[in-house]
Scaffold this motif. Structure first.
Motif: not given
Lengths: 154, 272
Positions: B124-130, B199-210, B261-265
């Motif tokens: 169901f997931i479309k991106s790594e951020n999500e 908060e966590t994904i902002n710290n991780y990516y520096g972007n809150t998208a997703g 980021r796209p989901i690759k794995f």
């Protein structure tokens, strides 16, 4: 959620049907009580008249079984937790006793009794006759009224 | 002796109390008692849960089962560790993700620092951020020991409510009010987990998208009217999205949905 809605509907149906039946029953009880008012009912064992004046004596008695509705039982269950008067059963027992008495009076009328002495009421709880489990518990009460009908020589 | 019949109109044998009013009063009383019990149990549960060492829980509840998707699981565990390092937690090494097979797309936080995701969810997931947002949300539950608190509270409440189970109908009402209180509490917890995840994904990516993509996607599919959420453990998606958006705005976090980021794995067999 669905179960709760069904429970509430059942309770409301039981409440309205129970109230309607009770109102009708009381109305009929009142009417018949007025009609039977002419025959005195005594609880004494002694004869209120000289024994040679008595024409006949006879045992009269009759019973009734009255069931409580789902709502009455539910509310009684709630009150059972907190304590206090189980007000919903008061009217049930009252109706059963009065109805039993009236049925006894009907018999007394049939034997042309002038009075009833040694009048008694027995009450028994027949709530779990078929099944002892909690699920099939019914609030049903039996009242049996009896006494000695006396006919006095005229 | 003379007999004078007297007709008594009034019935003194029955109380003049409306049964409906009485039922309502007692039930309202129960609701208050259950709510109070719930508060006491919660305070107690929250208190004892702090003293359960994560090592014990890990030993008790986490089992190393063979995964159907070992590569994806290993990659996802790497991601969980990466996200965990951006949180306040010191027990990251105990946190583990497992993929389970289930038709229902879902992700749960479980006892002993376990995160469970279903394979249908990964589809169901479309991106790594999500995905990171969802994992961070579950991490927040784990760091705050929400599954443990929930379990202890349920056990305590269950013990107390079992006193009333003598009468099946009354027990049903008690359980219903207990459930309703639990749901309201759990919606609060979900709200907090959402914000901590941002908060966590902002710290991780520096972007809150997703952070809101998933909710928006579900909302398009899901047509339940608002009222249903009153009986749900999670708040309605609309209010979750608004909450997250407001939080991002208040803290001036960076939001750029084109830098996801796209989901690759995710292994091909899952995608099927």
């Amino acid at each position: 959620m669905g179960e709760i809605i069904i429970s509430i509907i059942l309770l409301l149906v039981a409440f309205s049907s129970g109230t309607l039946i009770e109102k009708r029953h009381y109305k009929s009880i009142r009417q018949r009580e007025k009609a039977y008012l002419t025959i005195p009912i005594l609880t004494t064992k002694e004869l209120p008249v000289e024994s040679d004046k008595i024409e006949s004596v006879q045992l009269v008695g009759d019973g009734v079984v009255i069931a409580g509705d789902h709502f009455k039982m539910f509310l009684a269950g709630l009150i059972n937790l907190v304590g206090g008067r189980i007000t919903t059963y008061e009217s049930l027992i009252d109706r059963a006793r009065r109805e039993a008495t009236l049925r006894m009076m009907k018999k007394a009328r049939l034997v042309n009794a002038d009075m009833i002495i040694n009048f008694r009421i027995e009450t028994s709880n027949i709530n779990s006759i078929q099944d002892n489990s909690e699920k099939h518990k019914n609030a049903a009460i039996e009242a049996f009224a009896y006494g000695t009908a006396i006919r006095v020589k005229k | 002796m003379k007999y004078t019949p007297v007709d008594i109109e009034e019935n003194v044998n029955i109380s003049k109390v409306s049964p409906l009013v009485q039922a309502f009063q007692i039930m309202a009383g129960f609701f208050i008692v259950v709510a109070a019990l719930f508060v006491v149990c919660s305070i107690f549960a929250d208190f004892i849960v702090q003293y359960i060492p994560i090592e014990w829980e890990h030993k008790l509840f986490v089992k190393n089962t063979k995964s159907k998707y070992p590569q994806t699981q290993a990659k996802l565990n790497e991601l969980v560790q990466g996200l965990c390092k951006k949180t306040k937690s010191k027990n990251c090494k105990y946190y583990k993700l497992n993929i389970i097979t289930c038709k229902q797309p879902n992700a749960y936080a479980s006892l002993g620092g376990q995160i469970l995701v279903t394979d249908s969810f990964l589809k169901f997931i479309k991106s790594e951020n999500e995905l990171s947002f969802v994992l961070s949300h579950e991490l927040s539950h784990i760091i705050n020991k929400d599954p443990e608190k929930n379990l202890s509270r349920q056990i305590l409440m269950g013990l107390i409510l079992s006193i009333f189970t003598q009468d099946a109908k009354v027990a049903e009402i008690m359980n219903y009010s207990a459930n309703n209180v639990t749901l309201a509490y759990s919606r609060e917890v979900e709200k907090r987990a959402d914000l901590e995840a941002v908060e966590t994904i902002n710290n991780y990516y520096g972007n809150t998208a997703g952070s809101i993509d998933l909710f928006e996607r579900i909302m398009k599919k899901d047509k339940n009217p608002e009222i249903f959420y009153y009986f749900s453990t999670h708040p309605p998606y609309q209010s979750r999205i608004e909450n997250i958006k407001n939080y991002i705005k208040e803290n001036n976090y960076f939001y750029n949905s084109s830098q996801k980021r796209p989901i690759k794995f995710v292994e091909k067999k899952i995608k099927k």
